[in-house]
Design a protein around this motif. Structure first.
Motif, mmCIF file in Angstrom:
data_model
loop_
_atom_site.group_PDB
_atom_site.id
_atom_site.type_symbol
_atom_site.label_atom_id
_atom_site.label_comp_id
_atom_site.label_asym_id
_atom_site.label_seq_id
_atom_site.Cartn_x
_atom_site.Cartn_y
_atom_site.Cartn_z
ATOM 1 N N TYR A 254 0.841 -1.211 0.000
ATOM 2 C CA TYR A 254 0.000 0.000 0.000
ATOM 3 C C TYR A 254 0.870 1.252 0.000
ATOM 4 O O TYR A 254 1.872 1.324 0.722
ATOM 5 C CB TYR A 254 -0.898 -0.018 1.242
ATOM 6 N N LYS B 22 0.354 5.672 -0.029
ATOM 7 C CA LYS B 22 -0.495 6.861 -0.020
ATOM 8 C C LYS B 22 0.422 8.073 -0.095
ATOM 9 O O LYS B 22 1.344 8.223 0.706
ATOM 10 C CB LYS B 22 -1.350 6.922 1.245
ATOM 11 N N THR C 71 0.895 12.365 -2.099
ATOM 12 C CA THR C 71 0.323 13.486 -2.826
ATOM 13 C C THR C 71 1.002 13.576 -4.187
ATOM 14 O O THR C 71 2.238 13.528 -4.275
ATOM 15 C CB THR C 71 0.535 14.801 -2.053
ATOM 16 N N PRO D 139 -4.457 13.551 -3.824
ATOM 17 C CA PRO D 139 -3.993 12.359 -3.100
ATOM 18 C C PRO D 139 -4.045 11.114 -3.988
ATOM 19 O O PRO D 139 -4.943 10.962 -4.817
ATOM 20 C CB PRO D 139 -4.977 12.251 -1.939
ATOM 21 N N GLU E 119 -3.832 6.870 -3.610
ATOM 22 C CA GLU E 119 -3.806 5.666 -2.781
ATOM 23 C C GLU E 119 -3.763 4.466 -3.711
ATOM 24 O O GLU E 119 -4.641 4.291 -4.556
ATOM 25 C CB GLU E 119 -5.037 5.583 -1.880
ATOM 26 N N THR F 153 -2.739 0.141 -4.188
ATOM 27 C CA THR F 153 -2.508 -1.144 -3.526
ATOM 28 C C THR F 153 -2.073 -2.184 -4.544
ATOM 29 O O THR F 153 -2.404 -2.097 -5.734
ATOM 30 C CB THR F 153 -3.774 -1.649 -2.800
#
Length: 413
Positions: free
Chosen positions: A381, A383, A385, A392, A394, A396
């Protein structure tokens, strides 16, 4: 093809002045560095086979030995490899063979003639990776295990970075893929890459300032009691080992290191964890988990076993299986011997991983079979900017088939 002539700069007495002493010298050096920045060479294309490297000796290297000069510019060359290069007269100074102890002068042109690659160069076009996110300035890929991320040691053309250059830079020389973060050879999962130097710099800065969340999934030995914990132990170089890259807990001179851990699932004598890096030390998760008594499954350097087998799931399992490490030197070994031994082990492990991903049985004797043959760590994972849009991101990457298959077998047991 020569990979970028590192052009030097002629002495400019008119620009610097001819003042003697320290002030004059500092003025001259200041001019040299300013001019040097203007002549930054173009990034290399790592998908192109390199036949020689050409370097021009500049003012700060005046009087340096030739072997020291080359070692500084080619740190992937071991001392014995470099000595052999001089013995074979593959180092030229101004077109003529140069001894290793020759003192160099500003303006000398040093040519390092490289041997043909011992790898199958065509393999870089077949290296598998999945693009998880991509736009004009950056992309994120998911790497399979048993793949080194950048050229080093015996791997010059069969790494992830070579494959990225083959896909992106060959058709478009304006794009130079650069790795923002790195993961170990046996670790699978997400890696951030920049397409431009500006984007790479911004992403690297965000990583250094801990603005990127990085979570890993790890299968570890034992029953982890605490649902959530923070491991805050300093990490430094491991002691009493000839393997330079190994790390260990070092309370005297180690760097501050923090890993946050959550239990995902308890699986009998094993536990699946989610590990979040709050610092980015080499082998951090592996060293921290070993330190609290829950080494990663199949961690060849820090763990208790090299393979997880079906027999290990029995109520009365056999002793953990270990194999002789391909790392390190045996009596009479050369650098080439160690490199080839490591490459052979990597190739065998990669083929077994591919078989497990296809759902095939990898036998171990007549009544046993392999469940997992590499360090059970996966970059799961991210996360962050976005460096241009500010939005943002995100991302996986699910568990690969080999670790997932081992987890499913543990659930059934």
């Amino acid at each position: 093809m020569a990979r970028g002539d590192n052009s030097g700069l002629a002495w400019n007495e008119a620009a610097c002045g001819s003042g003697a002493g320290i002030p004059g010298f500092l003025s001259q050096m200041n001019w040299w560095y300013k001019e040097r920045r203007k002549k930054k060479k173009a990034p290399a294309n790592l998908a192109v086979v390199e036949t020689q490297r050409v370097e021009k000796v500049e003012l700060p290297q005046e009087g340096m030995r030739c072997d020291v000069f080359l070692q500084q510019r080619n740190p992937w060359y071991s001392r014995s490899q470099l000595a052999r290069t001089f013995d074979e007269e593959r180092v030229l100074r101004n077109g003529a063979p140069c001894p290793p102890g020759r003192k160099l002068h500003a303006g000398d042109v040093i040519t390092l003639i490289l041997p043909p690659p011992h790898e199958d160069v065509e393999e870089m076009a077949r290296i598998p990776f999945e693009v998880v996110f991509e736009d004009d300035v950056m992309f994120v890929v998911s790497k399979p295990p048993h793949l080194i991320v950048h050229p080093t040691g015996g791997y010059r053309y069969t790494t992830l970075l070579n494959a990225l250059h083959y896909r992106y830079k060959n058709p478009n020389p304006e794009i130079t893929p650069r790795l923002v973060n790195r993961i170990d050879k046996e670790t699978s999962g997400l890696i951030i890459c920049g397409k431009t130097s500006a984007a790479t710099g911004q992403l690297s800065q965000a990583l250094e300032q801990r603005e990127v969340v990085k979570d890993y999934l790890a299968l570890v030995e034992g029953h982890v009691v605490h649902d959530h914990q923070i491991i805050d132990l300093p990490i430094g170089k491991a002691k009493n080992t000839e393997i330079e890259m190994l790390r260990g807990i070092d309370h005297e001179s180690g760097q501050p290191s923090k890993t946050e851990v959550w239990v995902v699932e308890r699986l009998g004598r094993f536990t699946l964890l989610r590990c979040r890096l709050h610092t980015g030390r080499m082998h951090q998760i592996r060293v921290h988990m070993q330190a609290i008594g829950h080494a990663l499954v199949c961690d060849h350097h820090y763990g208790v076993r090299d393979e997880l087998r079906l027999s290990d799931l029995r109520p009365d399992p056999p002793p953990p299986f270990r194999v002789a490490s391909p790392y390190g030197y045996n009596e009479g070994d050369t650098d080439a011997d160690v490199t080839e031994r490591i490459r052979a082990a990597d190739t065998a492990k990669r083929h077994e991983y591919e078989a497990l991903c296809r759902g095939e049985v990898v036998p171990r004797g007549e009544q046993d079979r392999l469940l997992l043959g590499r360090c059970a760590l996966h970059s799961h994972y991210l996360k962050m900017t976005h460096p241009v849009t500010g939005q943002p991101l995100e991302l996986t990457a699910p568990l690969p088939r080999d670790i997932l298959g081992a987890v499913e077998a543990l659930r059934r047991a």
